[in-house]
Motif scaffolding. Sequence first.
Motif, PDB file in Angstrom:
ATOM      1  N   CYS A  55      -1.147   5.539  -0.424  1.00  0.00           N
ATOM      2  CA  CYS A  55      -1.374   6.516  -0.091  1.00  0.00           C
ATOM      3  C   CYS A  55      -2.448   6.484   0.640  1.00  0.00           C
ATOM      4  O   CYS A  55      -2.250   7.404   1.763  1.00  0.00           O
ATOM      5  N   GLU A  56      -3.037   5.266   1.005  1.00  0.00           N
ATOM      6  CA  GLU A  56      -3.969   5.559   2.108  1.00  0.00           C
ATOM      7  C   GLU A  56      -5.907   5.998   1.769  1.00  0.00           C
ATOM      8  O   GLU A  56      -6.158   6.793   2.586  1.00  0.00           O
ATOM      9  N   TYR A  95       0.497  -1.526   0.128  1.00  0.00           N
ATOM     10  CA  TYR A  95       0.080  -0.063  -0.247  1.00  0.00           C
ATOM     11  C   TYR A  95       0.955   0.619   0.308  1.00  0.00           C
ATOM     12  O   TYR A  95       1.757   1.006   0.365  1.00  0.00           O
ATOM     13  N   GLY A 117      -7.418   6.308  -1.483  1.00  0.00           N
ATOM     14  CA  GLY A 117      -7.512   5.950  -3.178  1.00  0.00           C
ATOM     15  C   GLY A 117      -7.027   6.067  -3.995  1.00  0.00           C
ATOM     16  O   GLY A 117      -8.095   6.976  -5.122  1.00  0.00           O
ATOM     17  N   CYS A 158      -7.661   0.206   0.529  1.00  0.00           N
ATOM     18  CA  CYS A 158      -7.574   1.883   1.904  1.00  0.00           C
ATOM     19  C   CYS A 158      -8.937   2.339   2.036  1.00  0.00           C
ATOM     20  O   CYS A 158      -8.872   3.439   2.769  1.00  0.00           O
TER      21      CYS A 158
END
Length: 317
Positions: free
Chosen positions: A265-266, A263, A268, A303
């Motif tokens: 940016c968390e 992952y 989207g 996320c």
Amino acid sequence: MSSEGSAVSSRLAVVTARQDAGLNICLLTLQAEDGAPLPPATPGAHIDVHLPDGRSRQYSLLSSAPYRIAIKALRDGRGASQWLYDNLAVDDLVRISAPRNNFSLREGATDTVLLAGGIGVTALLCMYDTLSAIGRTVSLHYWARSQEETFLHAELSGKEGIHIHSCGGRATSMAAVMAGHGPAADLYCCGPERMLTEFAILTRDRDPQRVHIERFEADSTGAFPQTDHGFTVKLARTGTTIAVSKNQSILEALIQAGINLEYSCEEGLCGACEARVIEGDPLHRDSVRTPLEHNKRRTIMLCVSRVRSSDTLVLDL
Ligand code: FES
């Protein structure tokens, strides 16, 4: 939860060149620390650049051999780009991800129109170069606040098919540009949210397969439906069942349960946490894919996605 992101596919790169490319914009050339070739990238791809404090930001690749990215200070308003702009110099090492492309170019299109606002032009220049090189019909319309804020103004202003607007004169509207291109045109847009909203309105009646958007900020227009309840995620490969509370993301719940995931940016935005859905009714709240793409791919972004009507999502994990 920290925004450190998984380093599964990240590597160290060295800054081999830095060039001023407009007001508060620098153009960086990156090469692998060990001199090996960096993974190839297709037009529209971006990489994550990781800061020492764990934050990361996405930057479009202007070219992939070598990697070139442009950083505009204060671009994201959260200080990450400002820090990179202020601190990265030639010979510095920086951790980057492998390229990811959520904004693929249809190279076979007969007419391609690239619409850029501000630093968003960096997502489109590689497309312009690619299509020009193979003799396709392509035009790039670039709206900038002023000449000094225009990315590589001197270099771009002389190129065939590139139109820079708003540099002191009366601006041509996006609607006027699009009116000159029929339904067969492929349209790509990257820029500030207001521009993307206008683009979405102007393209409402066009074939969604010919309309392409790239976001580097989360959509804050409130278009995404909200949920306020917990649910369950089942991992099909192991049979593990994990509860997701109403206050946490699927990504957070899975990481807390010890699942190793990629992952970044968390928010989207980057596409790093995409996972395939086997069963269930997901509620998408990302800015990476259109509803059409979601339906085709049967994927979610861990996320930000929730569930719509079902209580359980079965994931291909
Ligand atoms: S981490 Fe970037 S889309 Fe989920």
